[in-house]
Scaffold this active site. Structure first.
Site, PDB file in Angstrom:
ATOM      1  N   GLY A  11      -6.351  -0.448   7.815  1.00 17.28           N
ATOM      2  CA  GLY A  11      -7.134   0.778   7.610  1.00 17.28           C
ATOM      3  C   GLY A  11      -7.276   1.098   6.132  1.00 17.28           C
ATOM      4  O   GLY A  11      -6.323   0.951   5.371  1.00 17.28           O
ATOM      5  N   ARG A  72      -9.642  -6.022  10.210  1.00 19.90           N
ATOM      6  CA  ARG A  72      -8.505  -6.375  11.054  1.00 19.90           C
ATOM      7  C   ARG A  72      -8.765  -7.786  11.554  1.00 19.90           C
ATOM      8  O   ARG A  72      -9.904  -8.163  11.801  1.00 19.90           O
ATOM      9  CB  ARG A  72      -8.361  -5.377  12.201  1.00 19.90           C
ATOM     10  CG  ARG A  72      -8.017  -3.978  11.656  1.00 19.90           C
ATOM     11  CD  ARG A  72      -7.300  -3.117  12.670  1.00 19.90           C
ATOM     12  NE  ARG A  72      -6.407  -2.182  12.010  1.00 19.90           N
ATOM     13  CZ  ARG A  72      -6.735  -0.932  11.649  1.00 19.90           C
ATOM     14  NH1 ARG A  72      -7.926  -0.483  11.876  1.00 19.90           N
ATOM     15  NH2 ARG A  72      -5.846  -0.153  11.064  1.00 19.90           N
ATOM     16  N   ASP A 103       1.421  -1.140   7.608  1.00 25.01           N
ATOM     17  CA  ASP A 103       2.521  -1.851   8.267  1.00 25.01           C
ATOM     18  C   ASP A 103       2.139  -3.251   8.758  1.00 25.01           C
ATOM     19  O   ASP A 103       2.872  -4.217   8.556  1.00 25.01           O
ATOM     20  CB  ASP A 103       2.941  -1.038   9.502  1.00 25.01           C
ATOM     21  CG  ASP A 103       4.300  -0.399   9.302  1.00 25.01           C
ATOM     22  OD1 ASP A 103       5.009  -0.799   8.367  1.00 25.01           O
ATOM     23  OD2 ASP A 103       4.641   0.489  10.098  1.00 25.01           O
ATOM     24  N   THR A 125      -1.887   3.324   3.036  1.00 27.74           N
ATOM     25  CA  THR A 125      -2.215   3.932   4.327  1.00 27.74           C
ATOM     26  C   THR A 125      -2.092   5.441   4.187  1.00 27.74           C
ATOM     27  O   THR A 125      -1.257   5.924   3.422  1.00 27.74           O
ATOM     28  CB  THR A 125      -1.274   3.442   5.454  1.00 27.74           C
ATOM     29  OG1 THR A 125      -1.431   4.294   6.599  1.00 27.74           O
ATOM     30  CG2 THR A 125       0.186   3.493   5.057  1.00 27.74           C
ATOM     31  N   ASP A 127      -0.979   7.287   6.504  1.00 28.17           N
ATOM     32  CA  ASP A 127       0.019   7.762   7.465  1.00 28.17           C
ATOM     33  C   ASP A 127       1.411   8.012   6.876  1.00 28.17           C
ATOM     34  O   ASP A 127       2.242   8.665   7.502  1.00 28.17           O
ATOM     35  CB  ASP A 127       0.157   6.766   8.630  1.00 28.17           C
ATOM     36  CG  ASP A 127      -1.163   6.557   9.339  1.00 28.17           C
ATOM     37  OD1 ASP A 127      -1.956   7.510   9.401  1.00 28.17           O
ATOM     38  OD2 ASP A 127      -1.409   5.433   9.817  1.00 28.17           O
ATOM     39  N   ASP A 129       3.895   6.036   6.615  1.00 28.30           N
ATOM     40  CA  ASP A 129       4.917   5.544   7.547  1.00 28.30           C
ATOM     41  C   ASP A 129       5.375   4.127   7.191  1.00 28.30           C
ATOM     42  O   ASP A 129       5.716   3.352   8.068  1.00 28.30           O
ATOM     43  CB  ASP A 129       4.344   5.554   8.974  1.00 28.30           C
ATOM     44  CG  ASP A 129       3.124   4.652   9.114  1.00 28.30           C
ATOM     45  OD1 ASP A 129       2.573   4.220   8.081  1.00 28.30           O
ATOM     46  OD2 ASP A 129       2.723   4.372  10.258  1.00 28.30           O
ATOM     47  N   ARG A 171      -0.870   8.157  13.255  1.00 24.86           N
ATOM     48  CA  ARG A 171      -0.373   7.171  14.230  1.00 24.86           C
ATOM     49  C   ARG A 171       0.898   7.669  14.916  1.00 24.86           C
ATOM     50  O   ARG A 171       0.897   8.719  15.502  1.00 24.86           O
ATOM     51  CB  ARG A 171      -0.170   5.817  13.551  1.00 24.86           C
ATOM     52  CG  ARG A 171      -1.501   5.132  13.252  1.00 24.86           C
ATOM     53  CD  ARG A 171      -1.377   3.663  13.325  1.00 24.86           C
ATOM     54  NE  ARG A 171      -0.460   3.163  12.318  1.00 24.86           N
ATOM     55  CZ  ARG A 171      -0.324   1.897  12.013  1.00 24.86           C
ATOM     56  NH1 ARG A 171      -1.038   0.981  12.647  1.00 24.86           N
ATOM     57  NH2 ARG A 171       0.513   1.495  11.091  1.00 24.86           N
TER      58      ARG A 171
HETATM   59  P1  ADP Z   1      -2.436  -1.743   8.811  1.00 27.62           P
HETATM   60  O1  ADP Z   1      -2.159  -2.777   7.780  1.00 27.62           O
HETATM   61  O2  ADP Z   1      -3.244  -0.608   8.284  1.00 27.62           O
HETATM   62  O3  ADP Z   1      -1.178  -1.334   9.551  1.00 27.62           O
HETATM   63  P2  ADP Z   1      -3.138  -3.404  11.107  1.00 27.62           P
HETATM   64  O4  ADP Z   1      -1.929  -3.055  11.896  1.00 27.62           O
HETATM   65  O5  ADP Z   1      -4.419  -3.512  11.841  1.00 27.62           O
HETATM   66  O6  ADP Z   1      -3.407  -2.379   9.911  1.00 27.62           O
HETATM   67  O7  ADP Z   1      -2.849  -4.800  10.382  1.00 27.62           O
HETATM   68  C1  ADP Z   1      -3.803  -5.359   9.503  1.00 27.62           C
HETATM   69  C2  ADP Z   1      -3.843  -6.839   9.701  1.00 27.62           C
HETATM   70  O8  ADP Z   1      -2.560  -7.401   9.361  1.00 27.62           O
HETATM   71  C3  ADP Z   1      -4.102  -7.320  11.110  1.00 27.62           C
HETATM   72  O9  ADP Z   1      -5.462  -7.286  11.443  1.00 27.62           O
HETATM   73  C4  ADP Z   1      -3.574  -8.740  11.038  1.00 27.62           C
HETATM   74  O10 ADP Z   1      -4.502  -9.579  10.393  1.00 27.62           O
HETATM   75  C5  ADP Z   1      -2.353  -8.576  10.130  1.00 27.62           C
HETATM   76  N1  ADP Z   1      -1.138  -8.456  10.941  1.00 27.62           N
HETATM   77  C6  ADP Z   1      -0.753  -7.401  11.692  1.00 27.62           C
HETATM   78  N2  ADP Z   1       0.396  -7.664  12.350  1.00 27.62           N
HETATM   79  C7  ADP Z   1       0.740  -8.925  12.021  1.00 27.62           C
HETATM   80  C8  ADP Z   1       1.833  -9.794  12.387  1.00 27.62           C
HETATM   81  N3  ADP Z   1       2.786  -9.411  13.234  1.00 27.62           N
HETATM   82  N4  ADP Z   1       1.862 -11.033  11.827  1.00 27.62           N
HETATM   83  C9  ADP Z   1       0.897 -11.433  10.975  1.00 27.62           C
HETATM   84  N5  ADP Z   1      -0.152 -10.666  10.613  1.00 27.62           N
HETATM   85  C10 ADP Z   1      -0.235  -9.433  11.120  1.00 27.62           C
END
Ligand code: ADP
Length: 328
Positions: A11, A72, A103, A125, A127, A129, A171
């Site tokens: 995000g 994403r 995260d 982010t 959030d 968090d 979140r």
């Molecule tokens: P944010 O970074 O804002 O928390 P997301 O949770 O959508 O947003 O994560 C962003 C991107 O990070 C995901 O689309 C994916 O490409 C990568 N990602 C998320 N979780 C994992 C994971 N467990 N292992 C590897 N890459 C991940």
């Protein structure tokens, strides 16, 4: 180290561009080349990699969103994709990577490190968090956006003698709700960290209105309840005129506050220092008590900002109506 890469992922948040600028300016200062990777891990897998020039850092510090774009990318969770991404980085002679994101993006960075890439992560982010920092880039801007909106909603609520339920982002965490609720003097703050009862909230609202309160603000974190459903329920259950607003994506956009622009710049430059001067290979670059800290990924969880219950209790006291509906 000759070339570093930078990407924004997950995000977007206000201040990400300030962080990108911090990375660029510090890298050029150290005589490094910088590759911008567009659209996060998705762009990395598609080799959407562009050489960054010094002029590209100009005119972006105040802009919301991210000039590098973000995305994403579910397939990046697969190990073979992480290996492919590491090979692409090596092919482009990128010796160190700066990931700016939340995260999930941090997990992606950890995966790249396991594939042999030096990668530091900046918490980006709204959030607030994330592990490894007291504050994330974008949080302060989002809280201020909520504040401005609630002041406007309060005008209408007080003119019409209404209670207003305002759903805010965050979140699974209630940091935005708590900070904004405290700042705007909300009568009720609903957060996932403190269980509440709809029924007790309804009773409390009715009692407050009977006692002469003409309007109330209920800040509802998205992780605590569905603001719209809660408002509908309160309408059915009470005689109070209730209005609902979900602030949604306005919280993610817009110009960063001074605090976020400074945080972005400081952490962006510190990320470059982490890779070049300190030789760090797998660290979150964050702040603790206003000082920059570098925390290895495996220890970052210990430095996750926890929800401040004392601050919540203070908000409850200041909100005056609050402690009557908690189910604890
Ligand atoms: P944010 O970074 O804002 O928390 P997301 O949770 O959508 O947003 O994560 C962003 C991107 O990070 C995901 O689309 C994916 O490409 C990568 N990602 C998320 N979780 C994992 C994971 N467990 N292992 C590897 N890459 C991940």
């Amino acid at each position: 180290m000759k070339t570093i890469g930078v990407l924004t992922s997950g995000g977007d948040s206000p201040g990400m561009n300030a962080a990108v600028r911090g990375v660029l300016r510090a890298a050029f200062h150290h005589g490094l080349s910088v590759c911008g990777i567009r659209q996060g891990y998705k762009g990395l897998l598609h080799e959407d990699i562009v050489p960054m020039k010094p002029y590209m850092a100009g005119g972006i510090v105040h802009r919301g969103g991210t000039i590098l774009k973000t995305a994403r990318c579910l397939e990046f969770k697969e190990e073979n994709m992480q290996k492919k991404a590491a090979d692409i980085l090596r092919k482009h002679h990128i010796d160190g990577l700066v990931v700016i994101g939340g995260d999930g993006s941090l997990k992606g960075a950890e995966a790249l490190y396991r594939q042999g890439i030096s990668v530091v992560t900046l918490p980006g982010t709204i959030d607030n968090d994330m592990p490894g920092t007291d504050e994330t880039i974008g949080f302060d801007s989002a809280v201020n956006t909520v504040l401005q909106a609630v002041h406007k909603i309060r005008d209408t609520a007080s003119s019409h003698d209404r209670a207003a339920v305002v759903e805010v982002m965050g979140r699974h965490a209630g940091h935005i709700a708590l900070a904004a609720g405290l700042a705007c003097g909300a009568e009720y703050i609903l957060v996932p960290e403190v269980p509440f009862s709809r029924e007790k909230l309804a009773v409390s609202l009715e009692e407050q209105m009977k006692a002469g309160r003409t309007n109330s603000i209920v800040i509802c974190a998205e992780g605590a309840d569905d603001g719209r459903a809660l408002g509908m329920w309160l309408k059915e259950r009470t005689d109070i005129d209730i209005c609902m607003t979900n602030l949604g994506y306005v919280q993610r956009g817009g110009e960063p506050t001074a605090r976020d622009a400074i945080l972005g710049g400081v952490l962006g430059a510190s990320a470059v220092e982490a890779l070049t001067v300190h030789g760090f290979t797998h660290h979150v670059v964050g702040v603790e008590r206003s000082r920059v800290i570098y925390t290895p990924y495996e220890q970052a969880e210990e430095k996750r900002r926890t929800f401040s219950r004392p601050l919540y209790d203070l908000a409850a006291m200041l909100g005056a109506a609050q402690d009557e509906f908690s189910i604890e």
